[in-house]
Scaffold this active site. Structure first.
Site, PDB file in Angstrom:
ATOM      1  N   CYS A   1      29.341  45.611  45.939  1.00 15.91           N
ATOM      2  CA  CYS A   1      30.080  44.339  45.883  1.00 15.91           C
ATOM      3  C   CYS A   1      30.948  44.380  44.627  1.00 15.91           C
ATOM      4  CB  CYS A   1      29.125  43.149  45.908  1.00 15.91           C
ATOM      5  SG  CYS A   1      27.879  43.140  44.604  1.00 15.91           S
TER       6      CYS A   1
ATOM      7  N   ARG B   1      25.291  40.853  44.874  1.00 15.75           N
ATOM      8  CA  ARG B   1      25.392  40.486  46.280  1.00 15.75           C
ATOM      9  C   ARG B   1      24.960  41.660  47.164  1.00 15.75           C
ATOM     10  NH1 ARG B   1      31.518  38.373  46.518  1.00 15.75           N
ATOM     11  NH2 ARG B   1      31.706  39.753  44.722  1.00 15.75           N
TER      12      ARG B   1
END
Lengths: 291, 142
Positions: free
Chosen positions: A249, A254
């Protein structure tokens, strides 16, 4: 009943034991062999009220080395466990804000040390709060427990930039879990977030875009059932269980969430998180990008 | 650049706390003092909303002496940092002339909360400071 409100054990996960419900946590609050660990983005949230008995692991202070852009070493990790009263027989349950971004990140770092007795509370902190469950401001103290751990092993679950370059050479599968705008290079940061210094916008060549949030129910933040997760990654990223996959990410938080879904909920054996992610790749001299 | 006196006093008080935990407790104390106004007092209009703030923060102001009185709404019950900052800005800036409020740097949030703020959190809190300064300037334009 929506599909996502199915009990965890009925969702068809490869390893359902890595996920526990808020009900399970409520029923096991007082067990000495269970340690709740809250990991948040907001530095005030834990102190403002946490699940009774929970300790805090802060992603910047507790998981990263203060001077080197890397995670804890073995001694630092043992010290972290020790001061939180986590022993070899302790079950650690992570939860936190932002739909468990940082909880998944902490779970992933613990995993690098071979700490296997870890779980995530499905739906995270917000689900607990929305259900009107108890919060406490008491900061617990636990007795240190003697432990021994091997050195951190980055070989199976973490990818470095050279690993990603080799992965590209063999046309390995990559999933970019950022927003479509970040993936396309039209923005260098999450919507409504400032630019954190990537020189170029785009994605690693060949990466497919599956934003992390597609793995959860927008209603309550719980993970989708396995059939939905499988079709999500098969259809949108052409990922099969037998593939060697790298996820990334912007800084690796994430993508920890997606790594957790692929590796633990779907049971795909070869999934690595590239935590250098776009803040590294978007600035690296001499590496290709795609828009 | 010197800060407005009341705001400087708050920062000086925060600096007295020797440990991060005590400082966080003090900030939570500020958040506890925050009272969320109803929509009749502060309408939740889009143009009053702080951009980039996940805590659903709205800002408006009313004339107050030489300056303005700032009203903040924080509609996310998890928005503890936003509540703390809102209260600090109210106590530190209410009634002060615009020229004083404009002295407040956007990155004062790092003096208040420390440098470990994530980028998402820092954007939202910085947005609150910016919106407050925009409100402050309204006095001259009305």
């Amino acid at each position: 009943m929506t599909q996502t409100s199915l009990p965890i054990e009925a969702r068809g996960y490869a390893n359902p034991s890595v996920l526990v419900s808020t009900d399970w946590v409520a029923e096991n609050l007082n067990r000495e062999d269970v340690r709740l660990v809250e990991s948040n983005e907001d530095p005030l949230l834990y102190s403002a009220g946490h699940i009774p008995g929970a300790v805090e692991v802060d992603w910047t202070r507790d998981l990263n080395d203060p001077l080197t852009r890397d995670y804890l070493n073995r001694e630092q990790f043992i010290e972290l466990l020790s001061r939180n009263g986590i022993g070899p027989d302790t079950t650690v349950v992570f939860y936190g804000d932002k739909n468990n971004w940082w909880a998944a990140y902490a779970f992933w770092v613990f995993n690098l040390f071979g700490f296997k007795n870890a779980k995530i509370m499905d739906g995270g902190r917000l689900k607990w709060v929305k259900e009107g469950r108890e919060l406490s401001r008491d900061v617990p103290n636990y007795f240190a427990k003697p432990m021994s751990f091997p050195d951190r092993d980055d070989s199976t679950d973490r990818a470095f930039r050279d690993d990603v370059l080799r992965h590209l050479d063999k046309a390995g599968k990559l999933i970019d879990v950022r927003s479509p705008e970040e993936y396309a290079g039209t923005r260098l940061h999450m919507p409504d977030y400032p630019n954190e210094g990537a020189l170029r916008g785009g994605h690693i060549p060949g990466a497919k875009n599956v934003p992390w949030a597609r793995a959860i129910s927008p209603e309550d933040g719980t993970f989708l059932p396995a059939t939905e997760l499988k079709s999500l990654y098969e259809l949108q990223a052409d990922i099969q269980a037998s593939d060697d996959v790298v996820v990334y990410c912007r800084i690796g938080e994430r993508s920890s969430h997606t790594w957790f879904a692929l590796k633990h909920l779907l049971g795909f054996p070869e999934v690595r998180n590239y935590d250098g992610s776009w803040t590294e790749w978007g600035n690296l001299v001499g590496v290709p990008i795609e828009r | 650049m010197s800060l407005p006196g009341p705001l400087q006093e708050i920062l000086d008080d925060l600096k007295l706390f020797p440990s991060r935990a005590e400082r966080i407790d003090a900030l939570i104390g500020w958040g506890d003092e925050f009272v969320n106004p109803g929509a009749d007092q502060l309408p939740r209009d889009e143009f009053r909303k702080v951009p980039g703030c996940e805590s659903e923060v709205f800002v408006m102001s009313e004339a107050d002496g030489e300056g303005r009185r700032y009203l903040f709404a924080v509609d996310n019950p998890q928005g503890i940092s936003a509540m703390a900052l809102a209260r600090i800005l109210q106590v530190g800036l209410n009634g002060l002339p615009d020229a004083e409020v404009q002295k407040v740097p956007d990155d004062i949030i790092f003096e208040i909360f420390g440098n470990e703020l994530s980028m998402g959190k820092s954007l939202g809190l910085t947005g609150m400071v910016r919106m407050t300064k925009i409100e402050s300037a309204k006095r001259n334009s009305v």
